[in-house]
Design a protein around this motif. Structure first.
Motif, PDB file in Angstrom:
ATOM      1  N   VAL A 183     -14.575  -2.516 -12.368  1.00 27.66           N
ATOM      2  CA  VAL A 183     -13.831  -3.021 -11.215  1.00 27.66           C
ATOM      3  C   VAL A 183     -12.319  -3.051 -11.434  1.00 27.66           C
ATOM      4  O   VAL A 183     -11.582  -3.405 -10.522  1.00 27.66           O
ATOM      5  N   GLU A 184     -11.874  -2.700 -12.636  1.00 25.98           N
ATOM      6  CA  GLU A 184     -10.440  -2.753 -12.938  1.00 25.98           C
ATOM      7  C   GLU A 184      -9.919  -1.370 -13.331  1.00 25.98           C
ATOM      8  O   GLU A 184     -10.534  -0.670 -14.132  1.00 25.98           O
ATOM      9  N   ILE A 185      -8.782  -0.992 -12.748  1.00 24.30           N
ATOM     10  CA  ILE A 185      -8.118   0.248 -13.150  1.00 24.30           C
ATOM     11  C   ILE A 185      -7.731   0.146 -14.628  1.00 24.30           C
ATOM     12  O   ILE A 185      -7.216  -0.871 -15.079  1.00 24.30           O
ATOM     13  N   ASP A 186      -8.018   1.203 -15.390  1.00 26.22           N
ATOM     14  CA  ASP A 186      -7.640   1.222 -16.806  1.00 26.22           C
ATOM     15  C   ASP A 186      -7.164   2.620 -17.185  1.00 26.22           C
ATOM     16  O   ASP A 186      -6.970   3.489 -16.319  1.00 26.22           O
ATOM     17  N   GLU A 187      -7.002   2.848 -18.481  1.00 26.31           N
ATOM     18  CA  GLU A 187      -6.461   4.132 -18.947  1.00 26.31           C
ATOM     19  C   GLU A 187      -7.402   5.299 -18.690  1.00 26.31           C
ATOM     20  O   GLU A 187      -7.000   6.471 -18.761  1.00 26.31           O
ATOM     21  N   ASN A 188      -8.675   5.021 -18.381  1.00 26.18           N
ATOM     22  CA  ASN A 188      -9.655   6.078 -18.135  1.00 26.18           C
ATOM     23  C   ASN A 188      -9.825   6.417 -16.652  1.00 26.18           C
ATOM     24  O   ASN A 188     -10.543   7.361 -16.318  1.00 26.18           O
ATOM     25  N   THR A 189      -9.183   5.661 -15.787  1.00 26.81           N
ATOM     26  CA  THR A 189      -9.351   5.821 -14.339  1.00 26.81           C
ATOM     27  C   THR A 189      -8.901   7.203 -13.857  1.00 26.81           C
ATOM     28  O   THR A 189      -7.863   7.711 -14.281  1.00 26.81           O
ATOM     29  N   HIS A 190      -9.704   7.776 -12.967  1.00 26.93           N
ATOM     30  CA  HIS A 190      -9.334   9.011 -12.270  1.00 26.93           C
ATOM     31  C   HIS A 190      -8.975   8.637 -10.826  1.00 26.93           C
ATOM     32  O   HIS A 190      -9.829   8.168 -10.072  1.00 26.93           O
ATOM     33  N   PHE A 191      -7.723   8.837 -10.462  1.00 26.65           N
ATOM     34  CA  PHE A 191      -7.277   8.452  -9.122  1.00 26.65           C
ATOM     35  C   PHE A 191      -7.632   9.535  -8.101  1.00 26.65           C
ATOM     36  O   PHE A 191      -7.604  10.731  -8.397  1.00 26.65           O
ATOM     37  N   SER A 192      -7.958   9.071  -6.910  1.00 29.38           N
ATOM     38  CA  SER A 192      -8.369  10.003  -5.863  1.00 29.38           C
ATOM     39  C   SER A 192      -8.087   9.415  -4.488  1.00 29.38           C
ATOM     40  O   SER A 192      -7.667   8.259  -4.355  1.00 29.38           O
ATOM     41  N   ILE A 193      -8.341  10.210  -3.471  1.00 28.91           N
ATOM     42  CA  ILE A 193      -8.182   9.809  -2.071  1.00 28.91           C
ATOM     43  C   ILE A 193      -9.549   9.926  -1.411  1.00 28.91           C
ATOM     44  O   ILE A 193     -10.270  10.899  -1.612  1.00 28.91           O
ATOM     45  N   LEU A 221       0.825  -1.205   0.000  1.00 26.77           N
ATOM     46  CA  LEU A 221       0.000   0.000   0.000  1.00 26.77           C
ATOM     47  C   LEU A 221       0.862   1.260   0.000  1.00 26.77           C
ATOM     48  O   LEU A 221       0.555   2.238  -0.691  1.00 26.77           O
ATOM     49  N   LEU A 222       1.939   1.228   0.751  1.00 23.80           N
ATOM     50  CA  LEU A 222       2.793   2.410   0.877  1.00 23.80           C
ATOM     51  C   LEU A 222       3.626   2.672  -0.376  1.00 23.80           C
ATOM     52  O   LEU A 222       4.056   3.807  -0.616  1.00 23.80           O
ATOM     53  N   THR A 223       3.847   1.635  -1.165  1.00 21.97           N
ATOM     54  CA  THR A 223       4.648   1.810  -2.380  1.00 21.97           C
ATOM     55  C   THR A 223       3.802   1.933  -3.643  1.00 21.97           C
ATOM     56  O   THR A 223       4.203   2.616  -4.590  1.00 21.97           O
ATOM     57  N   SER A 224       2.621   1.298  -3.650  1.00 25.29           N
ATOM     58  CA  SER A 224       1.811   1.262  -4.879  1.00 25.29           C
ATOM     59  C   SER A 224       0.487   2.008  -4.789  1.00 25.29           C
ATOM     60  O   SER A 224      -0.163   2.233  -5.819  1.00 25.29           O
ATOM     61  N   ARG A 225       0.063   2.369  -3.601  1.00 23.28           N
ATOM     62  CA  ARG A 225      -1.229   3.027  -3.434  1.00 23.28           C
ATOM     63  C   ARG A 225      -1.115   4.214  -2.474  1.00 23.28           C
ATOM     64  O   ARG A 225      -1.964   4.403  -1.611  1.00 23.28           O
ATOM     65  N   PHE A 226      -0.063   4.998  -2.635  1.00 25.40           N
ATOM     66  CA  PHE A 226       0.191   6.065  -1.663  1.00 25.40           C
ATOM     67  C   PHE A 226       0.576   7.356  -2.361  1.00 25.40           C
ATOM     68  O   PHE A 226       1.350   7.357  -3.317  1.00 25.40           O
ATOM     69  N   SER A 227      -0.011   8.456  -1.879  1.00 22.51           N
ATOM     70  CA  SER A 227       0.324   9.779  -2.395  1.00 22.51           C
ATOM     71  C   SER A 227       1.301  10.464  -1.446  1.00 22.51           C
ATOM     72  O   SER A 227       0.947  10.772  -0.302  1.00 22.51           O
ATOM     73  N   GLU A 228       2.512  10.679  -1.916  1.00 22.54           N
ATOM     74  CA  GLU A 228       3.497  11.384  -1.104  1.00 22.54           C
ATOM     75  C   GLU A 228       3.066  12.833  -0.874  1.00 22.54           C
ATOM     76  O   GLU A 228       3.342  13.420   0.168  1.00 22.54           O
ATOM     77  N   GLN A 229       2.367  13.394  -1.840  1.00 24.69           N
ATOM     78  CA  GLN A 229       1.930  14.783  -1.736  1.00 24.69           C
ATOM     79  C   GLN A 229       0.977  14.989  -0.560  1.00 24.69           C
ATOM     80  O   GLN A 229       1.096  15.969   0.185  1.00 24.69           O
ATOM     81  N   TYR A 230       0.037  14.059  -0.414  1.00 21.59           N
ATOM     82  CA  TYR A 230      -0.985  14.217   0.631  1.00 21.59           C
ATOM     83  C   TYR A 230      -0.770  13.304   1.839  1.00 21.59           C
ATOM     84  O   TYR A 230      -1.429  13.466   2.865  1.00 21.59           O
ATOM     85  N   GLY A 231       0.119  12.323   1.700  1.00 22.09           N
ATOM     86  CA  GLY A 231       0.383  11.425   2.818  1.00 22.09           C
ATOM     87  C   GLY A 231      -0.742  10.463   3.118  1.00 22.09           C
ATOM     88  O   GLY A 231      -0.923  10.052   4.273  1.00 22.09           O
ATOM     89  N   LEU A 232      -1.500  10.070   2.078  1.00 21.90           N
ATOM     90  CA  LEU A 232      -2.654   9.205   2.258  1.00 21.90           C
ATOM     91  C   LEU A 232      -2.718   8.154   1.153  1.00 21.90           C
ATOM     92  O   LEU A 232      -2.109   8.304   0.097  1.00 21.90           O
ATOM     93  N   LEU A 233      -3.505   7.099   1.408  1.00 20.88           N
ATOM     94  CA  LEU A 233      -3.708   6.062   0.401  1.00 20.88           C
ATOM     95  C   LEU A 233      -4.575   6.590  -0.731  1.00 20.88           C
ATOM     96  O   LEU A 233      -5.467   7.413  -0.530  1.00 20.88           O
ATOM     97  N   THR A 234      -4.324   6.068  -1.918  1.00 20.29           N
ATOM     98  CA  THR A 234      -5.090   6.456  -3.096  1.00 20.29           C
ATOM     99  C   THR A 234      -5.803   5.233  -3.681  1.00 20.29           C
ATOM    100  O   THR A 234      -5.558   4.096  -3.284  1.00 20.29           O
ATOM    101  N   GLY A 235      -6.649   5.496  -4.649  1.00 15.18           N
ATOM    102  CA  GLY A 235      -7.334   4.424  -5.360  1.00 15.18           C
ATOM    103  C   GLY A 235      -8.123   5.019  -6.501  1.00 15.18           C
ATOM    104  O   GLY A 235      -8.126   6.236  -6.711  1.00 15.18           O
ATOM    105  N   ALA A 236      -8.794   4.168  -7.252  1.00 10.86           N
ATOM    106  CA  ALA A 236      -9.680   4.676  -8.291  1.00 10.86           C
ATOM    107  C   ALA A 236     -10.877   5.356  -7.645  1.00 10.86           C
ATOM    108  O   ALA A 236     -11.254   5.044  -6.512  1.00 10.86           O
ATOM    109  N   THR A 237     -11.471   6.291  -8.359  1.00 12.24           N
ATOM    110  CA  THR A 237     -12.676   6.956  -7.855  1.00 12.24           C
ATOM    111  C   THR A 237     -13.844   5.978  -7.869  1.00 12.24           C
ATOM    112  O   THR A 237     -14.150   5.375  -8.900  1.00 12.24           O
ATOM    113  N   THR A 238     -14.470   5.798  -6.717  1.00 12.30           N
ATOM    114  CA  THR A 238     -15.674   4.974  -6.598  1.00 12.30           C
ATOM    115  C   THR A 238     -16.668   5.728  -5.724  1.00 12.30           C
ATOM    116  O   THR A 238     -16.364   6.801  -5.207  1.00 12.30           O
ATOM    117  N   SER A 239     -17.835   5.163  -5.529  1.00 12.95           N
ATOM    118  CA  SER A 239     -18.834   5.802  -4.671  1.00 12.95           C
ATOM    119  C   SER A 239     -18.675   5.292  -3.246  1.00 12.95           C
ATOM    120  O   SER A 239     -18.872   4.107  -2.974  1.00 12.95           O
TER     121      SER A 239
END
Length: 442
Positions: free
Chosen positions: A212-222, A181-199
């Motif tokens: 359900v799968e990250i693709d080229e259209n995914t918008h990443f968020s926290i 999580l800290l290497t692949s799903r982490f924003s150094e800028q905000y210091g929090l975990l990231t992921g694809a935008t979901t509800s």
């Protein structure tokens, strides 16, 4: 003057005694109502029967999902052999990725039976198991760590932590999951975990028909859900560790994540968590004010993570009830309010008040009930739990979610709903003096 002060003191003491006596009487009456509620007994009996039949999420799912298993493992241990539950936990670590990632779920495949190779995967040395990962989520690793913690709390079996899997102990594998999580799903800028935008806590992104799968259209968020789940996992991990440096490491990270969460995601003026902090733009129209949306599920998990004060917890509950009234929904399991408008998600099931876009999920609503009990709001907890318990009895089952007019949808034996409902009832009974609910006190 002295006599007057004495009279005032006596009067105040008398009022305090009367108040204490009234509170004692009120608790006694409420404890009696909780103890004698026949619907609670019905839910518990039916729930244990459902959980005794396996670990898959429900009759609509073939998979054993880690995020679901995390919410009913404690009660599974009441009706399924401990060693079998332990083996189920260990399977997630046996199929763990080399980078430490944890799969969403696995299916036990009979010999010779085909499987969808485009979605499912296999791992060398692990026969008869296929698995997958909904990559838009960032809660699988946290869910598994929490599951191990609950297993130990319920059984006292800490030997699982030293179980060797391909040269690593289970404890080391949990540490590896955190590092993923800290290497692949982490924003150094905000210091929090990231992921694809979901509800809220959902696993469907808006940019794809399935989602359900990250693709080229995914918008990443926290978001609040992923980070609150991570905080709970870090706390659990620090309690399972035995080495002082490791304990200090996870506790320090916990403090950092908690501080960053409140700094970046808490809207002080609105007294709510913002839906998303976007890393590179939103998938929604520019004129859409997403911050009007109140996330019920993520807020409940944030409370479980200890992020809000007692006063804020009550305010959150009142806001949830206000949303229930405004929407016409049956319970605070209402995922969010207001919902995302029609067409904002390509997945057709994500229509307003459908599935994870405002569907009513006991799976999360009951988590808020558990927290209300924890923070001393027992009357509110009983009030919030009533419609969830009532519909189990009326529909003779634990459905996955309910429509805005309370019609059951999805899996009809959704084990996650059974697990959290039973935990909520146990919390109420423990508050009322039932010491048999020992696993909640460890």
């Amino acid at each position: 003057m002295k006599k007057t002060l004495v009279y005032i003191s006596l009067a105040m003491s008398l009022m305090a005694c009367q108040k204490s006596e009234q509170q004692s009487q009120d608790k006694s009456q409420l404890s009696k109502e909780i103890k004698e509620n026949p619907d609670y007994d019905f839910v518990e009996k039916k729930g244990l029967k459902v959980l005794s039949t396996g670990f898959n999420a429900g009759d609509g799912y073939g998979e054993v999902w880690v995020r679901d298993f995390n919410t009913f493992i404690t009660h599974s241990l009441k009706v399924i052999d401990q060693q079998e539950v332990r083996r189920n936990l260990l399977t997630f670590f046996r199929i763990q990725g080399d980078d430490g990632n944890i799969a969403d779920g696995f299916v036990i495949v009979p010999k010779g039976k085909p499987y969808d190779s485009l979605y499912y995967h296999t791992k060398a040395g692990v026969e008869g198991i296929v698995f997958h990962k909904n990559t838009v989520e960032t809660d699988q690793e946290s869910s598994l760590i929490q599951s191990v913690y609950k297993y130990i709390q319920a059984t006292g079996d800490r030997s699982i932590l030293t179980e060797q899997i391909e040269g690593q102990t289970l404890l080391e594998r949990m540490e590896s999951a955190v590092n993923f999580l800290l290497t692949s799903r982490f924003s150094e800028q905000y210091g929090l975990l990231t992921g694809a935008t979901t509800s809220d806590w959902g696993d469907v992104q808006p940019e794809h028909d399935w989602g359900v799968e990250i693709d080229e259209n995914t918008h990443f968020s926290i978001d609040i859900y992923d980070n609150a789940m991570f905080l709970i996992a870090l706390q659990n991990l620090s309690e399972m560790e035995t080495a002082a440096p490791k304990i200090a490491q996870w506790q320090k990270l916990h403090r950092q994540i908690a501080k960053a969460t409140m700094a970046q995601l808490w809207d002080e003026k609105a007294q709510k968590f913002i839906p998303h902090l976007y890393l590179d733009g939103s998938p929604f129209p520019e004129d859409f004010n997403e911050n009007e949306i109140y996330y019920h599920g993520g807020t409940a998990v944030a409370i479980e993570a200890g992020l809000l004060t007692k006063e804020q917890v009550l305010a959150a509950y009142h806001k949830m009830q206000e949303n229930v009234k405004a929407s016409g929904a049956p319970s605070i399991g209402l995922t969010m309010y207001p919902t995302y408008p029609e067409g904002y998600f390509k997945n057709k099931g994500m229509y307003p008040y459908g599935y994870q876009n405002g569907g009513d999920w006991t799976w999360f609503g009951a988590r808020m009930v558990i927290q209300l009990v924890k923070y001393g709001y027992v009357n509110e907890a009983v009030e919030a739990l009533e419609p969830m318990v009532k519909r189990v009895k009326e529909n003779n089952g634990f459905y996955e979610w309910y429509s805005v007019d309370n019609k059951p949808s999805g899996s009809g034996t959704f084990r996650g709903s059974a697990g959290v409902l039973m935990t909520a009832i146990d919390a109420l009974r423990l508050w009322g003096g039932d010491e048999t609910q020992h696993f909640l006190t460890k």
